[in-house]
Scaffold this active site. Structure first.
Site, PDB file in Angstrom:
ATOM      1  N   ASP A   1      -0.124   5.034   0.981  1.00 42.30           N
ATOM      2  CA  ASP A   1      -0.318   5.999   2.062  1.00 42.30           C
ATOM      3  C   ASP A   1      -0.239   5.322   3.423  1.00 42.30           C
ATOM      4  OD1 ASP A   1      -0.895   7.993   0.089  1.00 42.30           O
ATOM      5  OD2 ASP A   1      -2.918   7.191  -0.064  1.00 42.30           O
TER       6      ASP A   1
ATOM      7  N   ASP B   1       0.862  -1.175   0.000  1.00 43.33           N
ATOM      8  CA  ASP B   1       0.000   0.000   0.000  1.00 43.33           C
ATOM      9  C   ASP B   1       0.905   1.234   0.000  1.00 43.33           C
ATOM     10  OD1 ASP B   1      -2.370   1.612   0.365  1.00 43.33           O
ATOM     11  OD2 ASP B   1      -1.802   1.802   2.467  1.00 43.33           O
TER      12      ASP B   1
END
Length: 247
Positions: free
Chosen positions: A18, A16
C-alpha cells in the site's frame, strides 16, 4: 546496479504494498477514518475530534497490523477497550471488532473502486526482474493477495509475506523487521543483500532494525525528511525515478 539505482551486491527487493506498489494506502486511510469517526461519534457525541486521515493515519496506523493500528490510535486518545477475539463481529466494541469493521469497509471500497498499480512501480518491478533480482511483497494487510490479483501484478513477485502469513507464523508486525526478514529468508538472501522499499515510517524503522543493505523511502505525501530521519538511504516520489539512477 546503476540501471536500477541500487548498490552492487543486492540480490533481492522487498516491496511494501500500500503506497509503494498500489495506491491502496488512500483506500485504507479512508476506511480507517470512516470506522474511527463512527466509533468516536457514538462514544463522544457530535462534538468528537475526528480521525485525521493524514496525521493520525501516518502516526498511528500506517504500515501496522490492523489490531496494532487500533490499539495505537486509541492509546493516543486515552481510550481503552477490551481486546476481544480475532473473529469478533464488526459491530462489537473491542479492539478486534473495530479492526474487523475497518476490514469490511476497505474490502467494500476495493470492490467498488478496483485497484490499479502505480505505473512507475510496474516499470520498476519489470526492470528489477530483468536485472536478475528476486522480488517479494511484504505487507501487514491480510487482503494483500486480493489486491495483487486485482492490480494484475501478482506474477511480478516471487514471494508474498502478508498479514495472514504473520498470523500463521507468529511474526511481529512493523516497526519490527520480522516480516521483511522472513521474505528475505524465503528468497534465500541475507538482509544485507536485500533492499526494503517502504512509504510508511514504521517500515523505515523495520528496515533499519533489520539491518538491510539499503532502504528506499517512497514519498507519496510529502514526508521525505521524516522518511530519512527514520532510516531511508534515499527517497523518491516514484519508483521509476530509480531506473537509470546511481545508488
Amino acid at each position: 546496479m546503476t540501471e536500477i539505482g541500487l548498490p552492487s551486491g543486492v540480490r533481492a527487493c522487498l516491496f511494501d504494498l500500500d503506497g509503494v506498489l498500489t495506491p491502496t494506502a488512500l483506500i485504507h486511510a479512508a476506511a480507517w477514518k470512516e470506522m474511527f469517526d463512527e466509533f468516536l461519534r457514538q462514544r463522544e457525541g457530535d462534538g468528537f475530534r475526528p480521525f485525521d486521515a493524514t496525521a493520525d493515519y501516518d502516526a498511528y496506523v500506517d504500515g501496522r497490523p490492523r489490531a496494532d493500528g487500533v490499539r495505537t490510535f486509541l492509546a493516543s486518545r486515552d481510550i481503552e477497550l477490551p481486546e476481544g477475539d480475532e473473529d469478533d463481529p464488526p459491530d462489537r466494541g473491542t479492539v478486534h471488532g473495530l479492526g474487523n469493521r475497518k476490514n469490511v469497509l476497505v474490502l467494500a471500497k476495493i470492490r467498488e473502486q478496483g485497484v490499479k498499480p502505480y505505473p512507475g512501480s510496474v516499470r520498476y518491478l519489470e526492470a528489477v526482474r530483468a536485472a536478475g533480482l528476486s522480488t517479494a511483497v511484504v505487507s501487514s494487510s491480510a487482503n494483500c493477495k486480493d489486491v495483487l490479483v486485482s492490480a494484475g501484478i501478482e506474477h511480478l513477485l516471487d514471494v508474498r509475506v502478508d498479514g495472514q502469513t504473520a498470523l500463521e507464523r507468529g511474526l511481529r508486525g512493523k516497526p519490527k523487521p520480522d516480516t521483511f526478514l522472513a521474505a528475505a529468508a524465503e528468497l534465500g538472501v541475507t538482509p544485507q543483500q536485500a533492499v526494503v522499499f517502504e512509504d510508511a515510517l514504521v517500515g523505515m524503522d523495520a528496515g533499519r532494525e533489520g539491518r538491510f543493505g539499503y532502504v528506499v523511502g517512497v514519498d507519496r505525501v510529502g514526508q521525505a525528511e521524516e522518511l530519512r530521519k527514520h532510516g531511508a538511504d534515499t527517497v523518491v516520489t516514484d519508483l521509476a525515478q530509480l531506473i537509470g539512477a546511481t545508488a
